[in-house]
Motif scaffolding. Structure first.
Motif, PDB file in Angstrom:
ATOM      1  N   LEU A  34       0.852  -1.188   0.000  1.00  0.00           N
ATOM      2  CA  LEU A  34       0.000   0.000   0.000  1.00  0.00           C
ATOM      3  C   LEU A  34       0.881   1.230   0.000  1.00  0.00           C
ATOM      4  O   LEU A  34       1.834   1.323   0.779  1.00  0.00           O
ATOM      5  N   ILE A  35       0.530   2.175  -0.866  1.00  0.00           N
ATOM      6  CA  ILE A  35       1.278   3.428  -0.958  1.00  0.00           C
ATOM      7  C   ILE A  35       0.309   4.584  -0.764  1.00  0.00           C
ATOM      8  O   ILE A  35      -0.675   4.713  -1.503  1.00  0.00           O
ATOM      9  N   GLY A  36       0.581   5.414   0.238  1.00  0.00           N
ATOM     10  CA  GLY A  36      -0.184   6.622   0.468  1.00  0.00           C
ATOM     11  C   GLY A  36       0.392   7.740  -0.383  1.00  0.00           C
ATOM     12  O   GLY A  36       1.538   8.127  -0.199  1.00  0.00           O
ATOM     13  N   VAL A  37      -0.388   8.221  -1.342  1.00  0.00           N
ATOM     14  CA  VAL A  37       0.040   9.285  -2.254  1.00  0.00           C
ATOM     15  C   VAL A  37      -0.483  10.604  -1.694  1.00  0.00           C
ATOM     16  O   VAL A  37      -1.642  10.957  -1.895  1.00  0.00           O
ATOM     17  N   ALA A  73      -2.764  18.940   9.691  1.00  0.00           N
ATOM     18  CA  ALA A  73      -2.577  18.219   8.425  1.00  0.00           C
ATOM     19  C   ALA A  73      -1.982  16.845   8.656  1.00  0.00           C
ATOM     20  O   ALA A  73      -2.428  15.860   8.049  1.00  0.00           O
ATOM     21  N   THR A  74      -0.988  16.753   9.527  1.00  0.00           N
ATOM     22  CA  THR A  74      -0.351  15.448   9.736  1.00  0.00           C
ATOM     23  C   THR A  74      -1.296  14.475  10.427  1.00  0.00           C
ATOM     24  O   THR A  74      -1.291  13.284  10.116  1.00  0.00           O
ATOM     25  N   ASP A  75      -2.124  14.981  11.345  1.00  0.00           N
ATOM     26  CA  ASP A  75      -3.127  14.111  11.968  1.00  0.00           C
ATOM     27  C   ASP A  75      -4.103  13.583  10.911  1.00  0.00           C
ATOM     28  O   ASP A  75      -4.490  12.417  10.933  1.00  0.00           O
ATOM     29  N   SER A  76      -4.471  14.437   9.971  1.00  0.00           N
ATOM     30  CA  SER A  76      -5.370  14.028   8.885  1.00  0.00           C
ATOM     31  C   SER A  76      -4.713  12.963   8.008  1.00  0.00           C
ATOM     32  O   SER A  76      -5.363  11.988   7.610  1.00  0.00           O
ATOM     33  N   ILE A  77      -3.432  13.149   7.705  1.00  0.00           N
ATOM     34  CA  ILE A  77      -2.703  12.152   6.906  1.00  0.00           C
ATOM     35  C   ILE A  77      -2.741  10.802   7.603  1.00  0.00           C
ATOM     36  O   ILE A  77      -3.035   9.778   6.978  1.00  0.00           O
ATOM     37  N   TRP A  78      -2.452  10.801   8.915  1.00  0.00           N
ATOM     38  CA  TRP A  78      -2.453   9.537   9.655  1.00  0.00           C
ATOM     39  C   TRP A  78      -3.832   8.881   9.648  1.00  0.00           C
ATOM     40  O   TRP A  78      -3.947   7.662   9.454  1.00  0.00           O
ATOM     41  N   GLU A  79      -4.879   9.651   9.880  1.00  0.00           N
ATOM     42  CA  GLU A  79      -6.223   9.077   9.907  1.00  0.00           C
ATOM     43  C   GLU A  79      -6.614   8.493   8.546  1.00  0.00           C
ATOM     44  O   GLU A  79      -7.158   7.388   8.474  1.00  0.00           O
ATOM     45  N   GLN A  80      -6.334   9.218   7.486  1.00  0.00           N
ATOM     46  CA  GLN A  80      -6.651   8.722   6.142  1.00  0.00           C
ATOM     47  C   GLN A  80      -5.855   7.457   5.825  1.00  0.00           C
ATOM     48  O   GLN A  80      -6.389   6.490   5.273  1.00  0.00           O
ATOM     49  N   PHE A  81      -4.561   7.468   6.173  1.00  0.00           N
ATOM     50  CA  PHE A  81      -3.732   6.305   5.862  1.00  0.00           C
ATOM     51  C   PHE A  81      -4.119   5.096   6.706  1.00  0.00           C
ATOM     52  O   PHE A  81      -4.166   3.976   6.194  1.00  0.00           O
ATOM     53  N   LYS A  82      -4.389   5.307   7.998  1.00  0.00           N
ATOM     54  CA  LYS A  82      -4.773   4.180   8.859  1.00  0.00           C
ATOM     55  C   LYS A  82      -6.013   3.474   8.322  1.00  0.00           C
ATOM     56  O   LYS A  82      -6.049   2.240   8.277  1.00  0.00           O
ATOM     57  N   ALA A  83      -6.997   4.245   7.905  1.00  0.00           N
ATOM     58  CA  ALA A  83      -8.219   3.638   7.356  1.00  0.00           C
ATOM     59  C   ALA A  83      -7.902   2.834   6.101  1.00  0.00           C
ATOM     60  O   ALA A  83      -8.403   1.708   5.932  1.00  0.00           O
ATOM     61  N   ARG A  93      -0.794  -0.435   9.896  1.00  0.00           N
ATOM     62  CA  ARG A  93       0.669  -0.467   9.944  1.00  0.00           C
ATOM     63  C   ARG A  93       1.291   0.460   8.904  1.00  0.00           C
ATOM     64  O   ARG A  93       0.836   0.545   7.777  1.00  0.00           O
ATOM     65  N   LEU A  94       2.359   1.137   9.299  1.00  0.00           N
ATOM     66  CA  LEU A  94       3.163   1.907   8.360  1.00  0.00           C
ATOM     67  C   LEU A  94       4.606   1.464   8.512  1.00  0.00           C
ATOM     68  O   LEU A  94       5.168   1.505   9.602  1.00  0.00           O
ATOM     69  N   ASP A  95       5.212   1.033   7.410  1.00  0.00           N
ATOM     70  CA  ASP A  95       6.601   0.582   7.436  1.00  0.00           C
ATOM     71  C   ASP A  95       7.581   1.659   6.981  1.00  0.00           C
ATOM     72  O   ASP A  95       8.704   1.714   7.463  1.00  0.00           O
ATOM     73  N   ILE A  96       7.156   2.482   6.024  1.00  0.00           N
ATOM     74  CA  ILE A  96       8.074   3.452   5.423  1.00  0.00           C
ATOM     75  C   ILE A  96       7.399   4.814   5.355  1.00  0.00           C
ATOM     76  O   ILE A  96       6.278   4.934   4.853  1.00  0.00           O
ATOM     77  N   LEU A  97       8.088   5.831   5.845  1.00  0.00           N
ATOM     78  CA  LEU A  97       7.623   7.212   5.752  1.00  0.00           C
ATOM     79  C   LEU A  97       8.669   8.009   4.988  1.00  0.00           C
ATOM     80  O   LEU A  97       9.825   8.080   5.409  1.00  0.00           O
ATOM     81  N   VAL A  98       8.276   8.589   3.860  1.00  0.00           N
ATOM     82  CA  VAL A  98       9.177   9.423   3.064  1.00  0.00           C
ATOM     83  C   VAL A  98       8.666  10.853   3.139  1.00  0.00           C
ATOM     84  O   VAL A  98       7.625  11.187   2.570  1.00  0.00           O
ATOM     85  N   ASN A  99       9.391  11.699   3.869  1.00  0.00           N
ATOM     86  CA  ASN A  99       9.049  13.114   3.981  1.00  0.00           C
ATOM     87  C   ASN A  99       9.652  13.841   2.786  1.00  0.00           C
ATOM     88  O   ASN A  99      10.734  14.407   2.875  1.00  0.00           O
ATOM     89  N   ASN A 100       8.949  13.828   1.677  1.00  0.00           N
ATOM     90  CA  ASN A 100       9.441  14.399   0.431  1.00  0.00           C
ATOM     91  C   ASN A 100       8.916  15.807   0.179  1.00  0.00           C
ATOM     92  O   ASN A 100       9.607  16.626  -0.407  1.00  0.00           O
ATOM     93  N   ALA A 101       7.697  16.107   0.603  1.00  0.00           N
ATOM     94  CA  ALA A 101       7.085  17.401   0.292  1.00  0.00           C
ATOM     95  C   ALA A 101       7.888  18.541   0.895  1.00  0.00           C
ATOM     96  O   ALA A 101       8.443  18.424   1.992  1.00  0.00           O
ATOM     97  N   GLY A 102       7.946  19.624   0.171  1.00  0.00           N
ATOM     98  CA  GLY A 102       8.636  20.804   0.680  1.00  0.00           C
ATOM     99  C   GLY A 102       8.457  21.965  -0.263  1.00  0.00           C
ATOM    100  O   GLY A 102       8.058  21.801  -1.414  1.00  0.00           O
ATOM    101  N   ILE A 103       8.726  23.140   0.258  1.00  0.00           N
ATOM    102  CA  ILE A 103       8.634  24.341  -0.561  1.00  0.00           C
ATOM    103  C   ILE A 103       9.940  25.122  -0.475  1.00  0.00           C
ATOM    104  O   ILE A 103      10.649  25.057   0.531  1.00  0.00           O
ATOM    105  N   ALA A 104      10.236  25.843  -1.525  1.00  0.00           N
ATOM    106  CA  ALA A 104      11.405  26.715  -1.586  1.00  0.00           C
ATOM    107  C   ALA A 104      11.004  27.936  -2.408  1.00  0.00           C
ATOM    108  O   ALA A 104      11.092  27.912  -3.630  1.00  0.00           O
ATOM    109  N   PRO A 105      10.513  28.966  -1.734  1.00  0.00           N
ATOM    110  CA  PRO A 105      10.062  30.151  -2.467  1.00  0.00           C
ATOM    111  C   PRO A 105      11.182  30.719  -3.336  1.00  0.00           C
ATOM    112  O   PRO A 105      12.318  30.833  -2.899  1.00  0.00           O
TER     113      PRO A 105
END
Length: 170
Positions: A34-37, A73-83, A93-105
């Motif tokens: 399962l991949i959370g996009v 936002a992070t609480d929402s991510i967890w709730e959506q992914f857990k379901a 279960r979550l095995d891998i977390l990739v913190n990829n999102a970011g901004i650079a004005p």
């Protein structure tokens, strides 16, 4: 496909396009269960990525959350992914977390407002911190490497390249 990620679950922030999308597709090719996009605003891109992942034989779920909203936002991510994880694997279960999102004005340092600076901190540092914290709380034994101030190093190191790319005063 080597199956290196067989039966693994993952969330990849900012994975509706760019590097995050490439990581999500690579995880699908490696057999992730399962991949959370995660996406902030482009639902069409997120759903297209989900379809591509599913075409590769993996399950995926689009997860909408504006990381500028911090812990909410992070609480929402967890709730959506857990379901989604319970539906896909029978456990949250979550095995891998990739913190990829970011901004650079793309503005000079001399023109950076306090509001812009605060937004960068919320998206690039606060959101990854609370995602890591949420993961540690849900399964503390599995994620014992994030103790004391290791989280600060992890968030700072992951985002250092974004800071280095900011051009100085013009």
């Amino acid at each position: 496909m080597s199956g290196k990620l067989s039966s693994k679950t993952a969330i990849i922030t900012g994975s509706s396009r760019g590097i995050g999308r490439a990581v999500a597709l690579a995880f699908a090719r490696e057999g992730a269960a399962l991949i959370g996009v995660h996406y902030g605003s482009n639902a069409d891109a997120a759903h297209a990525t989900v379809r591509e992942i599913e075409a590769l034989g993996a399950k995926a779920v689009a997860i909408k959350a504006d990381l500028n909203r911090g812990k909410e936002a992070t609480d929402s991510i967890w709730e959506q992914f857990k379901a989604a994880a319970i539906a896909a694997t029978g456990e949250p279960r979550l095995d891998i977390l990739v913190n990829n999102a970011g901004i650079a004005p793309g503005i000079p340092l001399s023109e950076t407002s306090e509001a812009t600076f605060d937004e960068v901190l919320r998206v690039n540092f606060k959101a990854p911190f609370f995602l890591i914290q949420g993961r540690c709380r849900s399964s503390p034994r599995q994620w014992t490497n994030y103790q004391r101030f290791d989280w600060l190093y992890a968030c700072g190191r992951a985002n250092a390249s974004r800071v280095r790319r900011i051009e100085g005063c013009r």
